[in-house]
Enzyme design. Structure first.
Site, PDB file in Angstrom:
ATOM      1  N   TYR A  37      48.612  61.208  17.914  1.00  0.00           N
ATOM      2  CA  TYR A  37      48.215  62.068  18.601  1.00  0.00           C
ATOM      3  C   TYR A  37      47.850  64.037  17.952  1.00  0.00           C
ATOM      4  O   TYR A  37      47.479  63.495  16.697  1.00  0.00           O
ATOM      5  CB  TYR A  37      48.995  62.855  19.629  1.00  0.00           C
ATOM      6  CG  TYR A  37      48.269  64.326  20.842  1.00  0.00           C
ATOM      7  CD1 TYR A  37      47.211  63.486  21.787  1.00  0.00           C
ATOM      8  CD2 TYR A  37      49.331  64.982  21.219  1.00  0.00           C
ATOM      9  CE1 TYR A  37      47.354  64.143  22.277  1.00  0.00           C
ATOM     10  CE2 TYR A  37      48.962  66.037  21.934  1.00  0.00           C
ATOM     11  CZ  TYR A  37      47.182  65.798  22.983  1.00  0.00           C
ATOM     12  OH  TYR A  37      47.275  65.909  23.620  1.00  0.00           O
ATOM     13  N   LYS A  92      44.455  41.838  39.512  1.00  0.00           N
ATOM     14  CA  LYS A  92      43.232  41.404  38.677  1.00  0.00           C
ATOM     15  C   LYS A  92      43.476  41.375  37.289  1.00  0.00           C
ATOM     16  O   LYS A  92      43.139  40.346  35.811  1.00  0.00           O
ATOM     17  CB  LYS A  92      42.268  42.029  38.535  1.00  0.00           C
ATOM     18  CG  LYS A  92      40.601  41.205  38.732  1.00  0.00           C
ATOM     19  CD  LYS A  92      40.953  40.191  39.369  1.00  0.00           C
ATOM     20  CE  LYS A  92      38.850  39.543  39.029  1.00  0.00           C
ATOM     21  NZ  LYS A  92      38.538  38.179  40.306  1.00  0.00           N
ATOM     22  N   GLU A 134      35.207  44.550  42.356  1.00  0.00           N
ATOM     23  CA  GLU A 134      36.000  43.227  42.468  1.00  0.00           C
ATOM     24  C   GLU A 134      35.830  43.883  44.139  1.00  0.00           C
ATOM     25  O   GLU A 134      35.816  45.386  44.477  1.00  0.00           O
ATOM     26  CB  GLU A 134      37.173  43.501  41.928  1.00  0.00           C
ATOM     27  CG  GLU A 134      38.263  42.296  42.547  1.00  0.00           C
ATOM     28  CD  GLU A 134      38.142  40.953  41.923  1.00  0.00           C
ATOM     29  OE1 GLU A 134      38.173  40.182  42.479  1.00  0.00           O
ATOM     30  OE2 GLU A 134      37.084  40.845  41.036  1.00  0.00           O
ATOM     31  N   ASP A 135      35.567  43.305  45.286  1.00  0.00           N
ATOM     32  CA  ASP A 135      36.118  42.975  46.577  1.00  0.00           C
ATOM     33  C   ASP A 135      35.051  44.290  46.957  1.00  0.00           C
ATOM     34  O   ASP A 135      36.016  45.164  47.987  1.00  0.00           O
ATOM     35  CB  ASP A 135      37.570  43.308  46.651  1.00  0.00           C
ATOM     36  CG  ASP A 135      38.330  41.600  46.352  1.00  0.00           C
ATOM     37  OD1 ASP A 135      37.823  40.339  46.513  1.00  0.00           O
ATOM     38  OD2 ASP A 135      39.681  42.036  46.424  1.00  0.00           O
ATOM     39  N   ALA A 193      26.268  33.068  53.547  1.00  0.00           N
ATOM     40  CA  ALA A 193      25.280  33.255  53.747  1.00  0.00           C
ATOM     41  C   ALA A 193      25.610  34.931  52.798  1.00  0.00           C
ATOM     42  O   ALA A 193      25.177  36.081  53.021  1.00  0.00           O
ATOM     43  CB  ALA A 193      24.176  33.773  54.439  1.00  0.00           C
ATOM     44  N   GLY A 194      26.717  35.284  52.569  1.00  0.00           N
ATOM     45  CA  GLY A 194      27.556  36.187  51.542  1.00  0.00           C
ATOM     46  C   GLY A 194      26.930  36.489  50.128  1.00  0.00           C
ATOM     47  O   GLY A 194      26.728  35.754  49.896  1.00  0.00           O
ATOM     48  N   ALA A 195      28.038  37.483  49.943  1.00  0.00           N
ATOM     49  CA  ALA A 195      27.442  37.419  48.729  1.00  0.00           C
ATOM     50  C   ALA A 195      27.565  36.497  47.482  1.00  0.00           C
ATOM     51  O   ALA A 195      27.120  35.999  46.353  1.00  0.00           O
ATOM     52  CB  ALA A 195      28.057  38.919  48.041  1.00  0.00           C
ATOM     53  N   ASN A 287      38.921  30.560  52.507  1.00  0.00           N
ATOM     54  CA  ASN A 287      40.433  30.919  51.632  1.00  0.00           C
ATOM     55  C   ASN A 287      40.430  31.409  53.358  1.00  0.00           C
ATOM     56  O   ASN A 287      40.333  32.454  53.361  1.00  0.00           O
ATOM     57  CB  ASN A 287      40.352  31.692  50.224  1.00  0.00           C
ATOM     58  CG  ASN A 287      41.257  30.692  48.940  1.00  0.00           C
ATOM     59  OD1 ASN A 287      41.764  29.265  49.383  1.00  0.00           O
ATOM     60  ND2 ASN A 287      40.162  31.068  48.424  1.00  0.00           N
ATOM     61  N   ASN A 320      38.836  31.143  39.655  1.00  0.00           N
ATOM     62  CA  ASN A 320      37.896  32.349  39.624  1.00  0.00           C
ATOM     63  C   ASN A 320      38.704  32.541  37.880  1.00  0.00           C
ATOM     64  O   ASN A 320      38.083  32.663  37.225  1.00  0.00           O
ATOM     65  CB  ASN A 320      37.039  33.710  40.176  1.00  0.00           C
ATOM     66  CG  ASN A 320      36.395  32.989  41.747  1.00  0.00           C
ATOM     67  OD1 ASN A 320      36.009  31.933  41.850  1.00  0.00           O
ATOM     68  ND2 ASN A 320      35.838  34.555  41.746  1.00  0.00           N
TER      69      ASN A 320
END
Length: 753
Positions: A37, A92, A134-135, A193-195, A287, A320
């Site tokens: 520092y 994550k 994410e999400d 048909a989502g992301a 899921n 994933n």
């Protein structure tokens, strides 16, 4: 206790959560703090102010990813908001660190407006080397990612879209190969048909699937051109509208080759599976429960059904974690500006190729010793397979370089070594020996050649160019195992029951006739005991080195090579040496396997042998003779051999490494004790060669360091033999055999020179 209760206890245990910040530089003195520092930190600040790219040189930016979410679409939980999503984002971060050694800040944004999320994230570009979205709910996630990719000069990746696409894409490559179908001919149906579904469909097109052969269904039914024209679907779904009659999922699945489920549990029946084309591929990835259960889908038909789910308790989990840590690792290491389609395809292809390779023992054990071989039940590698890092990150980095996304390059020859070093010091050290072995491979006899582990090790040894393995055993049995394992190689086999090995029996008889061995006994031993046969082959020069011990007690495996080959001309004793690798330190320990109660003569020679082993790993030895006494503080028959051995070595002008003792273990390895209390010591730095006073203490010591100290052990390496022989431990894994084979080759190279 329920899983949820266990999870609450797990997260609540002190300290709460799952991640923390730790320092990477010394901070124990005032000088350290003044460098970390004020005032010293002004130096790198000025450097970065003059040249922005120096942020990668002086800060963590190049290894730091921001995990950004607003908690609007958390898997299995829905829109729970930013605060409630924090445990997921911390998780994550755990996966990034565990699998690819990438540091993470999780950033939960209390924002619903895409514009606000874009502005907040883009403003943090100076902090991060990459952004993992994410999400975030669709369709906002599409817009947010697209705008951030255009605006930011670092990789931006929405894992919910692309992670499933890439991993299932790897599975699709292998599944299509197994059922003998070409990607361009596949009729693919999407349930959902989502992301993630839209991203997966796009990615399959990148792999070679014909977009005209993709039928996508949402909760209303097939996405048709008529629905698109009527404004019934958003712009992202419209991309996959087809000129088909209206209908539901059951209609779409008739005659289809592939079903990709990214929708809801239990919506696919066995009858719908039976309506599909021959040998169907079903990726039911909803899921926590899939569109159709694993057993249910497999039982629906008599032909091959290749089934994958998102669950870990069934084969072919589409997880994933097989993608994002390694994609970011490769992208960060070449300072990529983006994660483009070429990099994603490279990841999928590398994963598909890895699933065809022999699986490490540690991975097999982790999954209950179930068979893991390429086929309908194994089309994807397992997440804990350490080779995923070494295969995926280089493939992604190379694709980034070739596609123009990289701002720096990596040397393919050294990049893997850098990656291995991230997973532990022992891998880094073994790479030194493996590279030496590959520079001049030798013939290595594997005496227990019928054992499956030995055969798998032989395949890896030959495939990696470490040595020419020679398997001893029944030719037919070895051949049958090679075929069963699906290994594409033809090993060299020495079958004592069929060959003419009279000359070997003659040699053994000459060696042992004055030790009580008859000619008939010599002939019987050569034909019935592979340890004697292998020892003779090495002794007469028909092989350069030998490995044994996998299925024998150490003493019984060691006896034949000691009787036939013996110790070197300048050696009277052999010794068993272990290399123990900690995070930032390596030590070599002896003797842990051979000499039970050594005197000064033995300890002196063992020290020389162990120093030689250290040098094979390019380590300059510093030896400490261990005891419970420090430099004469206790004088009795227990402490004198170590002290005397140290004095002899110090007096010998041919000894070109520092050595001292006797000393206690903490004196040997703690610099403050060594250079503070005992500044007169011959060791100016902590010892890296630790010679224990007897076999009992050596064996206890290395096992405590391994189990409680978290050290990774390599060995035992048998030192002092006239020609290279190493005795494995029962239960060793294939990687242990391969590593010791490399050590044996380097031994042989040194003997030859």
């Amino acid at each position: 206790m329920s899983l949820e209760d266990e999870s609450l206890d797990y997260h609540e245990e002190e300290p709460p959560g799952k991640i923390e910040i730790s320092t990477t530089k010394p901070t124990s003195t005032q000088r350290d703090l003044s460098l970390a520092y004020s005032p010293g930190v002004a130096g790198p600040c000025r450097a970065i102010d003059e040249r922005a790219d120096d942020a990668y040189r002086y800060t963590t930016k190049g290894n730091l990813v921001g995990v950004v979410s607003n908690g609007s679409a958390v898997l299995g939980l829905g829109d729970i908001g930013a605060q409630a999503s924090k445990p997921v984002m911390e998780g994550k971060g755990v996966l990034f660190k565990r699998f690819a050694d990438i540091d993470v800040f999780d950033l939960e944004l209390e924002l619903d407006d895409p514009d606000a999320i874009v502005e907040a994230t883009a403003a943090m570009e100076p902090t991060f080397g990459g952004i993992n979205l994410e999400d975030i709910a669709a369709p906002d996630c599409f817009e947010i990612e697209e705008r951030l990719r255009e605006r930011m000069d670092i990789p931006v990746f929405h894992d919910d879209q692309h992670g499933t696409a890439i991993i299932s894409g790897a599975g699709l490559l292998n599944a299509a190969e197994l059922v003998g179908k070409h990607l361009e001919d596949l009729e693919v149906v999407f349930s959902g048909a989502g992301a993630s579904a839209i991203a997966t469909a796009r990615f399959y097109v990148s792999l070679g699937v014909d977009p005209d052969n993709i039928t996508m269904c949402d909760s209303t039914g097939i996405i048709t051109e008529e629905r698109a024209a009527a404004g019934d679907v958003n712009e992202y779904k419209r991309e996959f509208a087809r000129d088909l009659p209206e209908g539901g999922l059951a209609d779409a699945m008739e005659g289809a080759d592939v079903l990709v489920g990214l929708s809801a549990a239990g919506i696919v029946s066995q009858e719908m599976v039976r309506s599909m084309a021959s040998d169907p591929i079903i990726f039911a990835m909803a899921n926590p429960d899939p569109e159709i259960g694993y057993e249910e889908a497999k039982a629906a038909r008599d032909d091959t059904v290749i089934m994958a789910t998102g669950r870990s308790d069934y084969p072919n989990q589409v997880n994933n974690v097989l993608g994002f840590p390694f994609i970011f690792r490769g992208a960060l290491d070449v300072r990529a500006t983006e994660i483009n389609e070429a990099m994603k395809v490279a990841c999928a292809e590398a994963l598909a190729d890895l699933a065809k390779q022999d699986v490490p023992d540690a991975v097999i054990k982790a999954y209950g010793d179930q068979p893991l071989r390429f086929g309908p039940e194994y089309i994807l590698p397992k997440p804990i397979d350490p080779r995923v890092l070494f295969e995926i990150a280089p493939a992604v980095a190379e694709a980034a370089i070739e596609s123009g996304a990289a701002r720096s390059e990596v040397d393919p020859e050294t990049y893997r070594e850098r990656l291995e070093a991230r997973l532990g010091k022992s891998r880094e050290m073994m790479r030194v020996v493996l590279n030496k072995a590959k520079s001049d491979p030798k013939r290595v006899v594997l005496s227990e050649g019928e054992d499956e582990k030995m055969i798998r090790a032989a395949y890896q040894i030959q495939d990696e160019g470490i040595a020419t393995p020679v398997l001893l055993g029944d030719r037919d049995e070895i051949g049958t195992t090679v075929t069963r394992l699906g290994l594409e190689f033809e090993p060299e086999i020495v079958d004592p029951s069929t060959g003419d090995y009279e000359s070997y029996a003659d040699h053994l008889y000459e060696q042992r006739q004055r030790k009580g061995m008859t000619r008939n006994e010599a002939d019987e031993l050569v034909r019935s005991d592979p340890n004697y046969l292998g020892s003779v082959m090495v002794d007469v020069g028909d092989a350069d080195a030998m490995l044994t011990g996998l299925t024998h007690h150490y003493p019984s495996a060691l006896r034949p090579p000691l009787e036939v080959i013996g110790t070197g001309d300048d050696a009277d004793y052999a010794a068993g040496v272990y290399m123990l690798a900690f995070k930032n330190r390596v030590v070599f320990i002896a003797d842990a396997t051979v000499n039970q109660d050594p005197d000064a003569d033995v300890l002196e020679e063992v020290t020389r042998h162990t120093a030689d082993v250290a040098r094979r790993f390019d380590v300059d030895p510093r030896a400490a003779m261990l005891s419970y006494s420090n430099f004469g503080s206790v004088d009795n028959e227990r402490t004198r051999p170590s002290r005397e051995a140290a004095q002899r070595l110090q007096a010998d002008p041919s000894v070109d490494f520092p050595v001292d003792g006797e000393m206690q273990a903490d004196t040997a390895v703690v610099e403050e004790i060594l250079n503070g209390t005992y500044e007169f010591s011959e060791l100016e730095e902590p010892a890296n060669v630790l010679v224990f006073p007897n076999l009992e203490s050596g064996n206890i010591g290395y096992k405590l360091l391994q189990r409680l100290g978290g050290a990774e052990a390599t060995g035992p390496m048998l030192a002092g033999m006239d020609k290279p022989v190493h005795v494995l431990q029962r239960g060793d894994e294939v990687k242990d055999i391969v590593n010791l084979a490399a050590v044996a080759v380097v031994d042989a190279q040194r003997t030859e020179n």
